[in-house]
Design a protein around this motif. Sequence first.
Motif, short mmCIF file in Angstrom:
data_model
loop_
_atom_site.label_atom_id
_atom_site.label_comp_id
_atom_site.label_asym_id
_atom_site.label_seq_id
_atom_site.Cartn_x
_atom_site.Cartn_y
_atom_site.Cartn_z
N THR A 178 10.42 14.04 -15.02
CA THR A 178 9.25 13.96 -15.76
C THR A 178 8.40 12.79 -15.28
N GLY A 179 8.64 12.39 -14.04
CA GLY A 179 7.83 11.27 -13.24
C GLY A 179 7.36 10.20 -14.37
N HIS A 180 8.14 9.46 -15.06
CA HIS A 180 8.03 8.02 -15.80
C HIS A 180 7.33 7.36 -15.10
N PRO A 181 6.32 6.50 -15.52
CA PRO A 181 5.96 5.53 -14.79
C PRO A 181 7.36 4.32 -15.23
N VAL A 182 7.38 3.59 -14.19
CA VAL A 182 8.33 2.33 -14.46
C VAL A 182 7.66 1.09 -13.76
N ALA A 183 7.84 0.11 -14.54
CA ALA A 183 6.93 -1.04 -14.20
C ALA A 183 7.49 -2.21 -14.86
N THR A 184 8.09 -3.16 -14.19
CA THR A 184 8.50 -4.65 -14.87
C THR A 184 8.01 -5.66 -14.07
N ARG A 185 7.32 -6.75 -14.66
CA ARG A 185 6.96 -7.88 -14.10
C ARG A 185 7.90 -8.99 -13.93
N ALA A 186 9.08 -8.71 -14.52
CA ALA A 186 10.26 -9.77 -14.29
C ALA A 186 10.70 -9.68 -12.98
N SER A 187 11.41 -10.91 -12.64
CA SER A 187 11.92 -11.19 -11.24
C SER A 187 13.34 -10.94 -11.27
N ASP A 188 13.91 -10.74 -10.06
CA ASP A 188 15.36 -10.39 -10.20
C ASP A 188 16.27 -11.35 -11.08
N SER A 189 15.78 -12.75 -10.90
CA SER A 189 16.63 -13.91 -11.40
C SER A 189 16.27 -13.81 -12.96
N GLU A 190 15.07 -13.33 -13.34
CA GLU A 190 14.75 -13.39 -14.80
C GLU A 190 15.61 -11.98 -15.38
N LEU A 191 15.68 -10.88 -14.72
CA LEU A 191 16.34 -9.95 -15.19
C LEU A 191 17.77 -10.13 -15.32
N GLU A 192 18.45 -10.81 -14.29
CA GLU A 192 19.90 -11.21 -14.28
C GLU A 192 20.18 -12.21 -15.53
N ALA A 193 19.20 -13.14 -15.80
CA ALA A 193 19.35 -14.20 -16.68
C ALA A 193 19.31 -13.43 -18.12
N GLU A 194 18.47 -12.35 -18.34
CA GLU A 194 18.58 -11.54 -19.36
C GLU A 194 19.66 -10.75 -19.62
N ALA A 195 20.14 -10.14 -18.82
CA ALA A 195 21.40 -9.15 -18.99
C ALA A 195 22.55 -10.31 -19.13
N THR A 196 22.57 -11.50 -18.60
CA THR A 196 23.81 -12.42 -18.99
C THR A 196 23.72 -12.94 -20.31
N ALA A 197 22.50 -13.19 -20.79
CA ALA A 197 22.42 -13.55 -22.29
C ALA A 197 22.94 -12.61 -23.27
N VAL A 198 22.65 -11.37 -23.06
CA VAL A 198 22.77 -10.35 -23.96
C VAL A 198 24.48 -10.02 -24.01
N LEU A 199 25.17 -10.20 -22.94
CA LEU A 199 26.44 -10.01 -22.79
C LEU A 199 27.30 -11.13 -23.55
N ARG A 200 26.54 -12.36 -23.23
CA ARG A 200 27.48 -13.51 -23.98
C ARG A 200 27.30 -13.40 -25.61
N GLY A 201 26.41 -12.78 -25.94
CA GLY A 201 26.04 -12.52 -27.30
C GLY A 201 27.05 -11.60 -28.06
N PHE A 202 27.96 -11.00 -27.29
CA PHE A 202 28.66 -9.86 -27.94
C PHE A 202 30.18 -10.40 -28.48
N PRO A 203 30.98 -11.04 -27.89
CA PRO A 203 30.87 -11.87 -26.64
C PRO A 203 31.50 -10.97 -25.70
N LEU A 204 30.88 -10.79 -24.41
CA LEU A 204 31.42 -10.33 -23.26
C LEU A 204 31.43 -11.44 -22.01
N THR A 205 32.44 -11.21 -21.21
CA THR A 205 32.18 -12.09 -19.93
C THR A 205 31.78 -11.40 -18.68
N PRO A 206 30.65 -11.79 -18.07
CA PRO A 206 30.07 -11.14 -17.25
C PRO A 206 30.93 -11.16 -15.79
#
Length: 243
Positions: A131-159
Amino acid sequence: MGDRGRRRGGRASGLAIALVLVGCGHSPPAPNVATVTRTDDVRAAYDAALAGLDAQYFDGLDVSSPTTVRQVLRVAPDGHDQMIAEWEGALAAGAARARLRHPARLSLVAVFEHAAGEAVPDEEEYGYRVTGHPVATRASDSELEAEATAVLRGFPLTPTTVRVLHPLGPAVVVEATAADAASVDGRMGELETALSSRLPGIDGLYLAVDGPRGPLFRGESAARISEGGQWFAKGFDSGIAHG
């Protein structure tokens, strides 16, 4: 071994995995966009995508024409790494296509070789629309890593692994462990949704959850070609309905 589901495509059985990608328009201009006129253009686009992926499963790439690509990916006999191998192939195809102005039709064959001695590899066949979907995020790598880690800990899961790759835009690998299967039973759909909402505009997401006795769930998505799928262990309720 477990159950599999895919959000796109069908399935057959035999000797290899084949994906046929059909374009429906051009992706928005991406860095180093080039019109496809030579097989070398396609190889260069794939080389750039694979370098950014730190690809682990590619065992060969054959570009027989500017519109025909054959990927060879090697996976272990137990099949637990086939989902991430499929993800690598889908991300590479999407990123390569975004770097190139492909004609309306692009054919991609992905052959999965199972490293099982003299055993004949499995064959499955899937079809996807590019489909050629546009893909765009302005988040840095460290911000993406922090967001993913926060989600995991809320379940709870150990990254265990949270890593950002760059086939073109960012793609996130998320691996985690659960204290026991019961604590996450029926929640994988919820987890995928939570990660997707906190990580918008990325090229793709790979999610792996293990319990004390081994793998429970594998899920992957590749936004540029609208591809995705899941695998879950036998007896484990992923919470995801499969048609």
